[in-house]
Design a protein around this motif. Structure first.
Motif, PDB file in Angstrom:
ATOM      1  N   SER A  25       0.646  -0.908  -0.279  1.00 59.11           N
ATOM      2  CA  SER A  25       0.318   0.333  -0.235  1.00 59.11           C
ATOM      3  C   SER A  25       1.036   1.144   0.311  1.00 59.11           C
ATOM      4  CB  SER A  25      -0.443   0.609   1.354  1.00 59.11           C
ATOM      5  OG  SER A  25      -0.707   0.059   2.568  1.00 59.11           O
ATOM      6  N   PHE A  27       1.539   2.825  -2.478  1.00 59.19           N
ATOM      7  CA  PHE A  27       2.453   3.026  -3.863  1.00 59.19           C
ATOM      8  C   PHE A  27       1.848   1.641  -5.190  1.00 59.19           C
ATOM      9  CE2 PHE A  27       4.896  -0.839  -4.319  1.00 59.19           C
ATOM     10  CZ  PHE A  27       4.590  -1.692  -2.930  1.00 59.19           C
ATOM     11  N   THR A  28       2.051   2.430  -6.266  1.00 55.27           N
ATOM     12  CA  THR A  28       1.580   1.509  -6.879  1.00 55.27           C
ATOM     13  C   THR A  28       2.918   0.333  -7.747  1.00 55.27           C
ATOM     14  OG1 THR A  28       0.778   3.140  -8.350  1.00 55.27           O
ATOM     15  CG2 THR A  28       1.046   1.360  -9.866  1.00 55.27           C
ATOM     16  N   LEU A  29       2.151  -0.765  -6.991  1.00 54.88           N
ATOM     17  CA  LEU A  29       2.697  -2.413  -6.771  1.00 54.88           C
ATOM     18  C   LEU A  29       3.499  -2.620  -8.445  1.00 54.88           C
ATOM     19  CD1 LEU A  29       3.925  -4.857  -5.210  1.00 54.88           C
ATOM     20  CD2 LEU A  29       2.068  -5.865  -6.260  1.00 54.88           C
ATOM     21  N   ASP A  30       2.481  -1.909  -9.525  1.00 62.70           N
ATOM     22  CA  ASP A  30       2.767  -2.204 -10.891  1.00 62.70           C
ATOM     23  C   ASP A  30       3.768  -2.171 -11.582  1.00 62.70           C
ATOM     24  OD1 ASP A  30      -0.476  -2.285 -11.710  1.00 62.70           O
ATOM     25  OD2 ASP A  30      -0.022  -1.803  -9.969  1.00 62.70           O
ATOM     26  N   TYR A  31       4.257  -1.116 -10.405  1.00 64.84           N
ATOM     27  CA  TYR A  31       5.738  -0.743 -11.209  1.00 64.84           C
ATOM     28  C   TYR A  31       7.156  -1.198 -10.263  1.00 64.84           C
ATOM     29  CZ  TYR A  31       2.416   2.971 -13.383  1.00 64.84           C
ATOM     30  OH  TYR A  31       1.815   3.200 -13.533  1.00 64.84           O
ATOM     31  N   ASN A  74      -1.241  -8.145  -8.921  1.00 68.07           N
ATOM     32  CA  ASN A  74      -1.361  -5.590  -9.129  1.00 68.07           C
ATOM     33  C   ASN A  74      -2.388  -5.262  -8.561  1.00 68.07           C
ATOM     34  OD1 ASN A  74       1.268  -6.328  -9.893  1.00 68.07           O
ATOM     35  ND2 ASN A  74       1.334  -6.044 -11.840  1.00 68.07           N
ATOM     36  N   SER A  77      -2.190  -5.332  -5.488  1.00 72.96           N
ATOM     37  CA  SER A  77      -1.308  -5.366  -5.162  1.00 72.96           C
ATOM     38  C   SER A  77      -0.619  -6.319  -3.806  1.00 72.96           C
ATOM     39  CB  SER A  77      -1.894  -4.135  -4.330  1.00 72.96           C
ATOM     40  OG  SER A  77      -2.062  -2.727  -5.238  1.00 72.96           O
ATOM     41  N   THR A  98      10.885  -4.020  -2.092  1.00 67.93           N
ATOM     42  CA  THR A  98      10.630  -3.034  -2.894  1.00 67.93           C
ATOM     43  C   THR A  98      11.807  -3.434  -3.308  1.00 67.93           C
ATOM     44  OG1 THR A  98      10.376  -1.299  -2.377  1.00 67.93           O
ATOM     45  CG2 THR A  98       8.737  -2.067  -2.197  1.00 67.93           C
TER      46      THR A  98
END
Length: 126
Positions: A25, A27-31, A74, A77, A98
Motif C-alpha cells: 500500500s 505506492f503502485t505495485l505495478d512498477y 497487481n 497489490s 521493494t
C-alpha cells in the motif's frame, strides 16, 4: 506512506506447503520488482526470490528452486510466495521488499531494496 505487510506464515510439518502474501500500500505495485528474503535464527538474511514488474519473470535462490513459486496480482497489490516440500532448514522469518527502480531481478544485494515489511514467521518442524 509505503507499507508492506507479510502474512501466511505458521507451523508446518516437513514436506508441507504454505503460501505467503505480501500486501502493498502507499505506492503502485505495478512498477516495482518485489523480493522475498528470509532470516533464520543466528544467520544472516538471505534472498529467496524476486519477481519483475513488467513480464513477471522470476528469479530464485538455488536453495528453493523447484520448490517455491513467486507470483503477483497487481490488481490486488499483492505478491505471493508459494512454498512446497518445506524442509526444517526453511524455518525463518520471511520478509518482502521493494526493489529500487533502477535494479532488475537477478540477485539479492540488500542495497538494491528500499522498503521492507515486518516479516512473518515460518516454522517447519514435526
Amino acid at each position: 506512506q509505503v507499507q508492506l505487510v507479510e502474512s501466511g506464515g505458521g507451523l508446518v510439518q516437513p514436506g508441507g506447503s504454505l503460501r505467503l502474501s505480501c500486501a502493498a500500500s502507499g505506492f503502485t505495485l505495478d512498477y516495482y520488482a518485489i523480493g522475498w528474503f528470509r532470516q533464520a535464527p543466528g544467520k544472516e538474511r538471505e534472498g529467496v526470490s524476486c519477481i519483475s514488474p513488467s513480464d513477471s519473470s522470476s528469479y530464485y535462490a538455488d536453495s528453493v528452486k523447484g520448490r517455491f513459486t513467486i507470483s503477483r496480482d497487481n490488481a490486488k497489490s499483492t505478491v505471493y510466495l508459494q512454498m512446497h516440500s518445506l524442509k526444517p532448514e526453511d524455518t525463518a522469518v520471511y520478509y518482502c521488499a521493494t526493489k529500487r527502480p533502477r535494479y532488475v531481478c537477478g540477485g539479492f544485494p540488500e542495497y538494491e531494496y528500499e522498503y521492507w515489511g515486518q516479516g512473518t514467521q515460518v516454522t517447519v518442524s514435526s
